[in-house]
Design a protein around this motif. Structure first.
Motif, PDB file in Angstrom:
ATOM      1  N   PHE A 174      52.105  32.405  35.707  1.00 38.84           N
ATOM      2  CA  PHE A 174      53.495  32.279  36.262  1.00 38.84           C
ATOM      3  C   PHE A 174      53.336  32.326  37.816  1.00 38.84           C
ATOM      4  N   SER A 175      54.808  31.898  37.807  1.00 38.15           N
ATOM      5  CA  SER A 175      54.646  31.058  39.138  1.00 38.15           C
ATOM      6  C   SER A 175      54.703  32.472  40.806  1.00 38.15           C
ATOM      7  N   PHE A 176      53.752  32.107  41.923  1.00 35.17           N
ATOM      8  CA  PHE A 176      53.183  32.194  42.409  1.00 35.17           C
ATOM      9  C   PHE A 176      53.384  32.783  43.641  1.00 35.17           C
ATOM     10  N   GLY A 177      53.561  33.133  44.536  1.00 32.39           N
ATOM     11  CA  GLY A 177      52.864  31.647  45.804  1.00 32.39           C
ATOM     12  C   GLY A 177      53.898  30.852  45.690  1.00 32.39           C
ATOM     13  N   SER A 178      53.136  29.302  46.338  1.00 32.49           N
ATOM     14  CA  SER A 178      53.698  28.027  46.579  1.00 32.49           C
ATOM     15  C   SER A 178      53.816  27.442  45.115  1.00 32.49           C
ATOM     16  N   TYR A 179      53.968  27.944  44.704  1.00 35.41           N
ATOM     17  CA  TYR A 179      53.975  27.173  42.956  1.00 35.41           C
ATOM     18  C   TYR A 179      54.532  27.785  42.236  1.00 35.41           C
ATOM     19  N   TYR A 180      55.717  27.513  42.069  1.00 41.72           N
ATOM     20  CA  TYR A 180      57.794  27.615  41.293  1.00 41.72           C
ATOM     21  C   TYR A 180      58.066  27.262  40.029  1.00 41.72           C
ATOM     22  N   ASP A 181      57.893  27.562  38.914  1.00 37.50           N
ATOM     23  CA  ASP A 181      58.500  26.912  37.694  1.00 37.50           C
ATOM     24  C   ASP A 181      59.460  28.552  36.891  1.00 37.50           C
ATOM     25  N   ALA A 182      60.917  27.770  36.864  1.00 37.45           N
ATOM     26  CA  ALA A 182      61.662  28.564  36.784  1.00 37.45           C
ATOM     27  C   ALA A 182      61.498  29.067  35.155  1.00 37.45           C
ATOM     28  N   HIS A 183      60.532  28.462  34.440  1.00 36.77           N
ATOM     29  CA  HIS A 183      60.332  28.671  32.970  1.00 36.77           C
ATOM     30  C   HIS A 183      59.380  29.365  32.799  1.00 36.77           C
ATOM     31  N   HIS A 184      57.772  29.606  33.843  1.00 36.50           N
ATOM     32  CA  HIS A 184      57.059  30.241  33.606  1.00 36.50           C
ATOM     33  C   HIS A 184      57.212  31.829  35.131  1.00 36.50           C
ATOM     34  N   MET A 185      58.628  32.615  35.171  1.00 35.53           N
ATOM     35  CA  MET A 185      58.292  32.731  35.942  1.00 35.53           C
ATOM     36  C   MET A 185      57.360  34.978  35.644  1.00 35.53           C
ATOM     37  N   GLY A 186      56.939  34.783  34.642  1.00 37.80           N
ATOM     38  CA  GLY A 186      56.226  36.433  33.968  1.00 37.80           C
ATOM     39  C   GLY A 186      57.161  36.702  32.136  1.00 37.80           C
ATOM     40  N   PHE A 187      56.597  37.240  32.172  1.00 41.09           N
ATOM     41  CA  PHE A 187      57.128  37.736  30.898  1.00 41.09           C
ATOM     42  C   PHE A 187      57.444  39.180  30.187  1.00 41.09           C
ATOM     43  N   SER A 188      58.718  39.640  30.076  1.00 38.69           N
ATOM     44  CA  SER A 188      58.400  41.200  30.461  1.00 38.69           C
ATOM     45  C   SER A 188      58.404  41.719  31.172  1.00 38.69           C
ATOM     46  N   ALA A 189      57.502  42.748  31.294  1.00 38.18           N
ATOM     47  CA  ALA A 189      57.095  43.726  32.907  1.00 38.18           C
ATOM     48  C   ALA A 189      55.707  42.820  33.482  1.00 38.18           C
ATOM     49  N   LEU A 190      55.389  42.109  32.452  1.00 37.08           N
ATOM     50  CA  LEU A 190      54.121  41.308  32.785  1.00 37.08           C
ATOM     51  C   LEU A 190      54.516  40.096  34.027  1.00 37.08           C
ATOM     52  N   ARG A 191      53.848  40.009  35.551  1.00 36.84           N
ATOM     53  CA  ARG A 191      55.030  39.396  36.630  1.00 36.84           C
ATOM     54  C   ARG A 191      53.781  38.265  36.673  1.00 36.84           C
ATOM     55  N   VAL A 192      52.340  38.314  37.011  1.00 33.78           N
ATOM     56  CA  VAL A 192      51.130  37.491  38.045  1.00 33.78           C
ATOM     57  C   VAL A 192      49.806  37.457  36.810  1.00 33.78           C
ATOM     58  N   ILE A 193      49.260  36.362  36.847  1.00 29.27           N
ATOM     59  CA  ILE A 193      48.028  36.473  36.136  1.00 29.27           C
ATOM     60  C   ILE A 193      47.185  35.164  36.968  1.00 29.27           C
ATOM     61  N   ASN A 194      46.473  35.713  37.658  1.00 23.87           N
ATOM     62  CA  ASN A 194      45.749  34.160  38.713  1.00 23.87           C
ATOM     63  C   ASN A 194      44.491  34.230  38.172  1.00 23.87           C
ATOM     64  N   ASP A 195      43.935  33.261  38.566  1.00 19.40           N
ATOM     65  CA  ASP A 195      42.731  32.938  37.753  1.00 19.40           C
ATOM     66  C   ASP A 195      41.994  32.733  39.102  1.00 19.40           C
ATOM     67  N   ASP A 196      41.062  33.141  39.975  1.00 22.80           N
ATOM     68  CA  ASP A 196      40.825  33.249  41.745  1.00 22.80           C
ATOM     69  C   ASP A 196      39.257  32.912  41.347  1.00 22.80           C
ATOM     70  N   ILE A 197      38.978  31.573  42.345  1.00 21.58           N
ATOM     71  CA  ILE A 197      37.435  31.657  42.779  1.00 21.58           C
ATOM     72  C   ILE A 197      37.468  31.704  44.594  1.00 21.58           C
ATOM     73  N   VAL A 198      36.467  33.061  45.030  1.00 21.89           N
ATOM     74  CA  VAL A 198      36.309  32.923  46.206  1.00 21.89           C
ATOM     75  C   VAL A 198      35.299  32.501  46.532  1.00 21.89           C
ATOM     76  N   SER A 199      35.110  30.994  47.646  1.00 20.59           N
ATOM     77  CA  SER A 199      34.063  30.859  48.129  1.00 20.59           C
ATOM     78  C   SER A 199      33.194  31.959  48.889  1.00 20.59           C
ATOM     79  N   PRO A 200      32.217  31.981  48.901  1.00 20.19           N
ATOM     80  CA  PRO A 200      30.616  33.353  49.285  1.00 20.19           C
ATOM     81  C   PRO A 200      31.213  33.446  51.022  1.00 20.19           C
ATOM     82  N   ALA A 201      31.557  34.888  50.552  1.00 19.87           N
ATOM     83  CA  ALA A 201      31.496  35.564  52.240  1.00 19.87           C
ATOM     84  C   ALA A 201      32.516  35.598  52.483  1.00 19.87           C
ATOM     85  N   ALA A 202      33.967  35.509  52.089  1.00 18.37           N
ATOM     86  CA  ALA A 202      35.019  34.833  52.048  1.00 18.37           C
ATOM     87  C   ALA A 202      36.042  35.893  51.579  1.00 18.37           C
TER      88      ALA A 202
END
Length: 231
Positions: A24-52
């Motif tokens: 869904f829309s988050f941070g600098s990514y915005y799409d008026a058609h994907h703002m969430g669903f009911s009370a669900l607002r964010v699903i981010n799939d994050d990959i973080v580098s070592p020690a970061a």
């Protein structure tokens, strides 16, 4: 009605140390058609580098769920919680009237991958809270979060439930929704059919106006799915 959100269509962010895909829309990514669903607002799939990781920052009036898929998170917050969240465990941070926290990759050599999920609460303010639990990986449905914290589930400030579904190849199960409620499905691993709609890892689906939902593992490996039962 089932509406699929394919993994390849999600928003993207690349900060070098962080690569993220936004359902869904988050941070600098915005799409008026994907703002969430009911009370669900964010699903981010994050990959973080070592020690970061994410430096100390604030939240309020949000229920924030994390599920580590690979690696481990080092968590610190303004309530005095200092925890390590390893792969397979769920964390629920209720921001309440305000909380500050940081999240870092606990490893100096291996990447961290986790799902970051935000659910809007049905009450504002109140004391921030922190919960963490390993629910295992047993077959079928496992209840992860409920409004009452019943049966050892995490207690969430919303009339919503989060369930984990694990199916072996060729297995099927049916999930019943109460009248007037809908579901959101996020596919974590393996290949799943929701009714007659196929989902691959990273895909999501809104399920509306269906009272009994049939889930079937149509792949050759174990399927892991998050199912949100929403108001």
């Amino acid at each position: 009605m089932i509406t699929v959100r394919h993994a390849s269509d999600r928003g993207q962010a690349n900060f070098g140390w962080l690569q993220s895909r936004h359902t869904f829309s988050f941070g600098s990514y915005y799409d008026a058609h994907h703002m969430g669903f009911s009370a669900l607002r964010v699903i981010n799939d994050d990959i973080v580098s070592p020690a970061a990781g994410f430096d100390t920052h604030g939240h309020r009036d949000m229920e924030i769920i994390s599920l580590v898929l690979e690696g481990a998170i080092e968590h610190k917050d303004s309530q005095g919680n200092r925890q390590t969240l390893p792969a397979g465990e769920f964390q629920l941070m209720s921001a309440g009237r305000g909380i500050y926290h940081s999240e870092y990759n606990a490893s100096s050599s291996q990447p961290l991958r986790f799902l970051q999920i935000w659910i809007e609460p049905n009450e504002r303010g109140g004391e921030p809270g922190y919960q963490q639990k390993d629910f295992g990986n047993q077959a079928g449905f496992t209840v992860i979060a409920t409004p009452t914290g019943e049966n050892g589930s995490l207690k969430i400030k919303q009339e919503a439930r989060l369930l984990q579904l694990v199916l072996a190849p060729s297995e099927s199960v049916t999930f019943a929704l109460e009248a007037g409620r809908n579901a959101y499905v996020h596919q974590v691993a393996g290949t799943l059919k929701v009714e007659n709609t196929s989902l691959s890892p990273g895909d999501g689906a809104k399920v509306e106006d269906i009272r009994h939902i049939t889930f079937s593992n149509v792949g050759n490996e174990i399927s892991q799915t998050l199912v949100f039962d929403l108001p």
